[in-house]
Design a protein around this motif. Structure first.
Motif, mmCIF file in Angstrom:
data_model
loop_
_atom_site.group_PDB
_atom_site.id
_atom_site.type_symbol
_atom_site.label_atom_id
_atom_site.label_comp_id
_atom_site.label_asym_id
_atom_site.label_seq_id
_atom_site.Cartn_x
_atom_site.Cartn_y
_atom_site.Cartn_z
ATOM 1 N N LEU A 77 0.927 -1.039 -0.214
ATOM 2 C CA LEU A 77 0.025 -0.094 0.116
ATOM 3 C C LEU A 77 0.943 0.748 0.012
ATOM 4 C CD1 LEU A 77 -3.298 0.285 1.907
ATOM 5 C CD2 LEU A 77 -1.397 2.740 1.813
ATOM 6 N N GLU A 78 0.974 2.246 -0.925
ATOM 7 C CA GLU A 78 1.509 3.194 -1.288
ATOM 8 C C GLU A 78 0.737 4.270 -1.276
ATOM 9 O OE1 GLU A 78 3.674 2.637 -4.810
ATOM 10 O OE2 GLU A 78 5.200 1.494 -3.922
ATOM 11 N N VAL A 79 1.574 5.466 0.168
ATOM 12 C CA VAL A 79 0.628 6.780 0.123
ATOM 13 C C VAL A 79 1.883 7.708 0.823
ATOM 14 C CG1 VAL A 79 0.048 6.105 2.674
ATOM 15 C CG2 VAL A 79 -1.323 7.522 1.612
ATOM 16 N N GLY A 112 4.280 12.449 -2.627
ATOM 17 C CA GLY A 112 3.310 13.272 -3.271
ATOM 18 C C GLY A 112 2.309 12.242 -4.340
ATOM 19 N N LEU A 113 2.617 10.250 -4.041
ATOM 20 C CA LEU A 113 1.357 9.718 -4.859
ATOM 21 C C LEU A 113 0.121 9.701 -3.588
ATOM 22 C CD1 LEU A 113 1.952 7.556 -6.329
ATOM 23 C CD2 LEU A 113 2.647 5.907 -4.800
ATOM 24 N N ASP A 114 -0.446 8.996 -4.934
ATOM 25 C CA ASP A 114 -3.166 9.088 -3.721
ATOM 26 C C ASP A 114 -2.539 7.696 -3.918
ATOM 27 O OD1 ASP A 114 -3.495 11.596 -4.502
ATOM 28 O OD2 ASP A 114 -3.861 11.091 -6.533
ATOM 29 N N PRO A 115 -2.664 7.340 -3.007
ATOM 30 C CA PRO A 115 -2.860 5.805 -2.347
ATOM 31 C C PRO A 115 -3.301 4.884 -3.946
ATOM 32 C CG PRO A 115 -5.137 7.149 -1.502
ATOM 33 C CD PRO A 115 -4.049 8.278 -1.844
ATOM 34 N N VAL A 116 -2.335 3.888 -3.468
ATOM 35 C CA VAL A 116 -2.524 2.878 -4.885
ATOM 36 C C VAL A 116 -2.477 1.303 -3.812
ATOM 37 C CG1 VAL A 116 -1.786 4.037 -6.700
ATOM 38 C CG2 VAL A 116 -0.231 3.487 -5.512
ATOM 39 N N VAL A 117 -2.827 0.423 -4.603
ATOM 40 C CA VAL A 117 -1.936 -0.554 -3.896
ATOM 41 C C VAL A 117 -1.743 -1.371 -4.995
ATOM 42 C CG1 VAL A 117 -3.298 -3.156 -2.997
ATOM 43 C CG2 VAL A 117 -4.181 -1.175 -1.999
ATOM 44 N N LYS A 118 -0.596 -2.294 -4.974
ATOM 45 C CA LYS A 118 0.446 -2.994 -5.699
ATOM 46 C C LYS A 118 0.436 -4.368 -5.223
ATOM 47 C CE LYS A 118 3.221 0.543 -7.140
ATOM 48 N NZ LYS A 118 4.699 0.949 -7.752
ATOM 49 N N GLU A 128 -1.147 -6.667 -10.357
ATOM 50 C CA GLU A 128 -1.514 -5.371 -10.748
ATOM 51 C C GLU A 128 -1.687 -4.820 -10.011
ATOM 52 O OE1 GLU A 128 -5.450 -6.455 -11.004
ATOM 53 O OE2 GLU A 128 -5.263 -8.294 -10.282
ATOM 54 N N THR A 129 -2.001 -2.909 -9.980
ATOM 55 C CA THR A 129 -1.715 -1.584 -9.147
ATOM 56 C C THR A 129 -3.018 -1.132 -9.110
ATOM 57 O OG1 THR A 129 0.418 -1.635 -10.038
ATOM 58 C CG2 THR A 129 -0.903 0.448 -8.835
#
Length: 178
Positions: A77-79, A112-118, A128-129
């Protein structure tokens, strides 16, 4: 002549059964072909509309079968913490005890990244992202419960990485300076 009539009747009945109507023909019948799912046609009987069911079937699009429930070996989880005000539901998930339920979940703070799940496979390759900007805390937790493989190692903690790998200590705003 009799054979010709029989052949013509058979051809018409086969055409009636096999024919798929064009978008314009469906519109004339009151159906929007691109938006009509065949499962909706099956419900017409419930409302006493079985007379239009054959036309509905000729205009419908086959429903997509649900994809097999895929599970992934690991998730990241990147945020960005600076975006927590814009995404309080993601902040609430991260700061709650919920991530501890998923030992194969890693949380990365990326500026600066909006929340994504890799979602990664067992070899660590991203499969998948997904953007999770519109998800609430329950949805995030349910997603990980459904799609994240159960870790057999018995670990009870997840990992947190302050900065994403590959930053090269480069200030990402330098490219935006005038």
């Amino acid at each position: 002549m009799h054979q010709y009539v029989v052949f013509l009747l058979m051809a018409l009945s086969c055409q009636q059964i096999q024919a798929e109507l064009s978008g314009a023909e469906c519109r004339e019948l009151g159906f929007i072909k691109a938006q009509l799912m065949c499962s909706s046609c099956d419900k017409l009987d419930d409302f006493g509309l079985d007379t239009i069911k054959p036309h509905c079937k000729q205009c419908c699009t086959l429903d997509q079968q649900p994809a097999a429930q895929r599970t992934y070996a690991k998730a990241i989880l990147e945020v960005c913490t600076c975006k927590f005000r814009a995404y309080p539901q993601i902040q609430a998930f991260i700061q709650s005890g919920r991530p501890a339920k998923f030992p194969n979940l890693q949380i990365k703070y990326v500026r600066g990244l909006d929340p994504v799940v890799k979602l990664l496979d067992a070899s660590g390759k991203v499969q998948e992202t997904l953007s999770i900007t519109k998800w609430n805390t329950d949805t995030v937790e349910e997603f990980f419960e459904t799609h994240l493989a159960k870790d057999a190692s018995g670990k009870n903690s997840y990992s947190v990485v302050e900065d994403a790998e590959g930053d090269d200590d480069e200030d990402y705003l330098r490219t935006n300076r005038i």
